[in-house]
Design an enzyme around this catalytic site. Structure first.
Site, PDB file in Angstrom:
ATOM      1  N   HIS A   1      30.116  52.347 -10.533  1.00  0.00           N
ATOM      2  CA  HIS A   1      28.792  52.738 -11.028  1.00  0.00           C
ATOM      3  C   HIS A   1      27.990  53.457  -9.934  1.00  0.00           C
ATOM      4  CE1 HIS A   1      29.693  49.965 -14.351  1.00  0.00           C
ATOM      5  NE2 HIS A   1      30.083  49.137 -13.400  1.00  0.00           N
TER       6      HIS A   1
ATOM      7  N   SER B   1      23.160  77.598   4.811  1.00  0.00           N
ATOM      8  CA  SER B   1      21.926  77.896   4.090  1.00  0.00           C
ATOM      9  C   SER B   1      21.174  78.995   4.829  1.00  0.00           C
ATOM     10  CB  SER B   1      21.045  76.645   3.988  1.00  0.00           C
ATOM     11  OG  SER B   1      19.753  76.978   3.526  1.00  0.00           O
TER      12      SER B   1
END
Length: 489
Positions: A163, A292
């Protein structure tokens, strides 16, 4: 002139749409497999194979006619064929006319008894077979790379997640086998699709072989023609029954295996992106690579992201294949043609492109054991509760009392982590509580991460020996010849 009144040079090679699959992503080999040169030269080879088979079975076809065709297999005048198609509105007949002009002696017997699908469908089947032959070694290369990775890190403990929440420990290598097993299933599916491919053969206009019965007036010879053309074209079997086309269920099976491969690629690369966020594992990153434009420190997982993007497109193509098959009315309709040209080529090109990137990724995955260890140390204290209880019981402690002590201490430590952003100090609290003095000397051994990974390392070894190594033996020759994959973009 463009819509805004701007003068546009439409003759420029950069003024027309070009698929990024051909300009940025897919290999030259796979691009050639779906090229016009491959397609139309294969049409000519099929006409030659048909003529050879018809000659062998008794039709009046000469060696000179066959040699004339063979001399012009690759000599295709694409401009002339395009002009013919504009006149005839029929691509096959346009190429028949152009080929016939180049082969005047053979002109009377080119395409003899055949329908358009003789070249169209049989060529598609050849292209599918050749495409799978290109993809299977790429899948094997990824499997080989991940085999080395799994073996190298089979004993390195890491925090497991269910999960996306911290769970019991596993190992880095064991986690990698989960990805690896998916690719073993993909190799099996692609190989089965490859082995199951047959040839449409010489079936005639609606699959009844009526035109060939007119030529031979002998059912045995017509059946032999079907088999002989297939063998000359590299197939051992033909589909026993067809309409005008081979059933588009074949395309469903092939695209299904490719789409399924896409899901494996997406799953693994999504996991790598999550692990990159945790700074546990990173894909290769060149010295001059920029992550970036605004944030120079970033090391974005751009290869994994590209794999996910290509895989998502690949998975979506499956719906085209099943929908096309479902609406082929009776013996066939033509609404499959345009869709097939898009779906089959893009499925193979997308799979090829994604596998190229994934092979590059798996050649150089970077693991950061200290980061992994730190994350384990943050969570393992809580997971050690049962071991601490058992150790205290062995020293004569009361299980219920011990359980309550640990519950209180773990909640206090949890508050430090969640409310104040501090490190997990659960073990410091245990060491500071005199109740646990009988086991203080054992605490370090009770927290050895390797004791929490069960049979993970052994599972990796067994899996590789029993499942993976035998598969890789199939590809040992082609894998020996392969060079490391570098990406231009």
């Amino acid at each position: 002139m463009g819509s805004n009144g701007e003068d546009i040079d439409y003759s420029s090679p950069y003024a027309n749409y070009r698929s990024p699959l051909s300009t940025r992503y897919a290999s030259k080999e796979m691009q050639y497999n779906f090229s016009d040169q491959k397609k139309f030269s294969t049409w000519r080879k099929l006409w030659i194979n048909l003529a050879k088979a018809e000659k062998e079975l008794g039709l009046d076809i000469t060696d000179a006619q066959i040699k004339e065709m063979e001399a012009n297999v690759h000599n295709i005048n694409f401009d002339e064929a395009a002009a013919e198609e504009r006149l005839t509105r029929h691509d096959v007949m346009a190429h028949v006319h152009v080929f016939a002009k180049q082969c005047p002696t053979a002109a009377p017997i080119i395409h003899l008894g055949a329908t358009s699908c003789f070249v169209g469908d049989n060529t598609d089947l050849i292209v599918l077979k050749d495409g799978l032959d290109l993809l299977l070694p790429r899948v094997a290369a990824v499997i080989r790379n991940m085999t080395h990775f799994s073996e190298q890190y089979k004993s390195l403990p890491t925090l497991g997640f269910t999960h996306l929440q911290p769970a019991q420990l596993t190992t880095v290598g064991k986690r990698a086998t989960l990805w690896l097993y998916d690719f073993l299933m993909d190799e099996r599916a692609l190989r089965r699709a490859r082995e199951d491919l047959r040839f449409r053969g010489a079936k005639g206009t609606t699959g009844t072989q009526a035109s060939f019965m007119q030529l031979f007036e002998d059912g045995a010879k017509v059946r032999a023609l079907d088999q002989l053309v297939a063998k000359l074209s590299g197939f051992q079997k033909t589909y026993p029954v067809t309409g005008q086309t081979y059933t588009r269920k074949v395309d469903v099976e092939v695209v299904s295996s490719l789409s399924s491969l896409g899901s494996s690629i997406h799953k693994m690369c999504s996991d790598l992106r999550l692990l990159a966020n945790m700074k546990e594992i990173e894909e290769p990153f060149e010295k001059s690579q920029i992550g970036s434009s605004a944030m120079p420190y970033k090391r974005n997982p751009m290869r994994s992201e590209r794999c996910c993007a290509l895989a998502r497109h690949l998975m979506a193509l499956f719906s085209n294949a099943v929908n096309t098959h479902s609406v082929q009315w009776l013996e066939r309709t033509l609404d499959d043609s345009a869709n097939k040209r898009l779906t089959l080529s893009e499925a193979f090109l997308s799979a090829d492109a994604a596998l190229l990137v994934l092979e590059n990724i798996t050649q150089g995955l970077v693991v950061y054991p200290k980061v992994i260890e730190r994350r384990i140390n943050q969570e393992l204290p809580f997971m050690s509760a049962e071991n601490l209880i058992m150790a205290m019981v062995k020293k004569g402690g009361d299980r219920q009392v011990c359980h309550e002590k640990i519950r209180v201490l773990s909640q206090e430590a949890g508050a430090q982590v969640k409310q104040f952003g501090k490190d997990n100090d659960f073990l410091d609290r245990v060491r500071g509580d005199s109740y646990f003095s009988p086991i203080l000397s054992e605490i370090d051994s009770l927290l050895d991460p390797s004791t929490y990974t069960g049979r993970a390392a052994d599972q990796v070894t067994e899996f590789l020996e029993e499942e993976v190594f035998p598969l890789l033996e199939r590809y040992q020759d082609v894998l020996k010849q392969e060079n490391p994959v570098t990406l231009n973009i």
